[in-house]
Scaffold this active site. Structure first.
Site, PDB file in Angstrom:
ATOM      1  N   LEU A   1       0.867  -1.182   0.000  1.00  0.00           N
ATOM      2  CA  LEU A   1       0.000   0.000   0.000  1.00  0.00           C
ATOM      3  C   LEU A   1       0.900   1.227   0.000  1.00  0.00           C
ATOM      4  CD1 LEU A   1      -2.989  -0.301   2.536  1.00  0.00           C
ATOM      5  CD2 LEU A   1      -3.116   0.049   0.069  1.00  0.00           C
ATOM      6  N   ASP A   2       0.623   2.167  -0.896  1.00  0.00           N
ATOM      7  CA  ASP A   2       1.409   3.397  -0.933  1.00  0.00           C
ATOM      8  C   ASP A   2       1.312   4.132   0.400  1.00  0.00           C
ATOM      9  OD1 ASP A   2       2.025   2.925  -3.602  1.00  0.00           O
ATOM     10  OD2 ASP A   2       0.311   4.082  -4.332  1.00  0.00           O
TER      11      ASP A   2
END
Length: 309
Positions: free
Chosen positions: A48-49
Site C-alpha cells: 500500500l502506498d
C-alpha cells in the site's frame, strides 16, 4: 565449524490484518509489527502506498509461506479522483504534469465506467515497482527518466461511482492482482478530457480477509504500555488469525496424525476411502485443526510442496 545462528525473536505464526494509516509505508509497517510481536519473520501481502490507508495483511512466521495465496486474491478499494491536474506519480505526492479547467458531468463519468469493467489493458504508473531492464520503474522515474512501461491485462470485477462533487468523484473498485488504482484515475482524467489524480485511497478488502478483521496500528502500539512482557505479547497474539484462513479458497484435506508426520518430513501420502479426491492442483492439509502442508493431489496421492511446523 561455527554453529548456525539462532533466529532472533519468537517463532510466532499467523496473520495480522493491519489497518495501515496514511503517511506510513508498507515496509515500515511490517518492521513495526515484527518488532511489536518480537517475531522471527514477517512479510506483507501487497504493498500500500504511504498516502493510502487500509488493509495491509501481514504474515508472521510460517504464515509467510502463504503470502502468495493472499497476493493473488481480489481486492476492494475506495478512492477519490480530483479533477483538473495530472501528476507525475498519479497521486497527491507528485508534480503537476498537465492541467485543465474542464470538469466532467456525472453522466459522462457514469458512461465511462463500463469501458473500465472486465479485462482491460492498463499501463502502470511511472512511479511503480514494475521492473524495467532489471530496475524498478520508480527508481528510474526519480532519476528523471521517462520509461516505456508496456501495458498489461488486469481484471476489474466491479466499478461503482459513489458520489460526485465539482472537483472530485468518489469510487469503489473490486479488482484482481496487479491493478493500479492510480492508473485508473490517470486514465479516467484523460478519457474525460480534464486530467485527474488520486487524492484519497483506502483498501477495505484483500481476499479472503474482510474489513471486520482489520486492527488499527494505534491499538497495537497502545499495548506497549503493558509492562509485563508475557502479558503484552499475549495481548498482541490475540489479534492474530490462524494461518490456514489465508487458504480458504483452496480444497481442504483432513489427515491423520501419522499422515501429518509423513507430510512434515516431505513425504507423500496415499489417500484412501470412498470419496477420496483423485486429483487437485492445490490443496491444504490440516490435522487436529493445525495446518500441516500445502500441496497437490495426483492419482490419489497428496504430495506436499510447503510444510508447516
Amino acid at each position: 565449524m561455527s554453529k548456525p545462528r539462532k533466529p532472533k525473536g519468537r517463532p510466532v505464526s499467523g496473520w495480522l490484518i493491519l489497518d495501515k494509516p496514511v503517511d506510513f509505508g508498507s515496509t515500515e509497517a511490517v518492521s513495526k509489527i515484527k518488532w511489536l510481536f518480537n517475531a522471527q519473520k514477517a512479510g506483507h501481502a501487497g504493498t500500500l502506498d504511504p498516502l493510502a490507508s487500509g488493509m495491509l495483511p501481514i504474515a508472521l512466521g510460517d504464515a509467510t509461506k502463504t503470502v502468495p495465496y493472499v497476493m493473488d486474491g481480489r481486492k476492494i478499494y475506495e478512492f477519490t479522483v480530483t479533477w483538473g491536474e495530472e501528476r507525475s506519480t498519479d497521486d497527491l505526492e507528485g508534480e503537476v504534469t498537465a492541467a485543465s479547467d474542464q470538469r466532467p458531468a456525472e453522466e459522462d463519468i457514469r458512461s465511462l465506467l463500463p469501458s473500465y469493467t472486465g479485462t482491460i489493458n492498463q499501463i502502470p504508473p511511472q512511479f511503480s515497482a514494475i521492473k524495467i531492464a532489471g530496475e524498478r520503474a520508480y527508481d528510474l522515474a526519480r532519476d528523471g527518466e521517462t520509461v516505456e512501461i508496456p501495458s498489461r491485462e488486469v481484471e476489474i470485477f466491479r466499478l461503482t461511482l459513489l458520489g460526485v462533487e465539482r472537483d472530485k468523484a468518489h469510487f469503489e473498485v473490486e479488482c484482481g492482482k496487479g491493478t493500479y488504482v492510480r492508473a485508473l484515475a490517470r486514465d479516467f482524467g484523460r478519457d474525460l478530457g480534464c486530467h485527474g489524480h488520486i487524492s484519497e485511497l483506502r483498501r477495505t478488502f484483500v481476499a479472503p480477509f474482510g474489513e471486520d478483521k482489520m486492527v488499527p496500528l494505534a491499538e497495537l502500539v497502545a499495548l506497549e504500555a503493558i509492562e509485563d512482557r508475557d502479558e503484552r505479547l499475549a495481548a498482541l497474539d490475540a489479534f492474530l488469525i490462524d494461518t490456514a484462513e489465508a487458504l480458504s479458497n483452496l480444497t481442504h484435506l483432513l489427515v491423520s496424525d501419522d499422515q501429518a508426520y509423513r507430510l512434515k518430513m516431505g513425504n507423500p501420502v496415499i489417500l484412501r476411502g470412498h470419496g477420496a479426491p483423485i486429483a487437485e492442483a492445490e490443496v491444504y492439509a490440516t490435522a487436529r485443526g493445525k495446518l500441516v502442508a500445502i500441496g497437490e493431489i495426483d492419482q490419489g496421492e497428496f504430495r506436499p510442496k510447503r510444510v508447516f511446523g
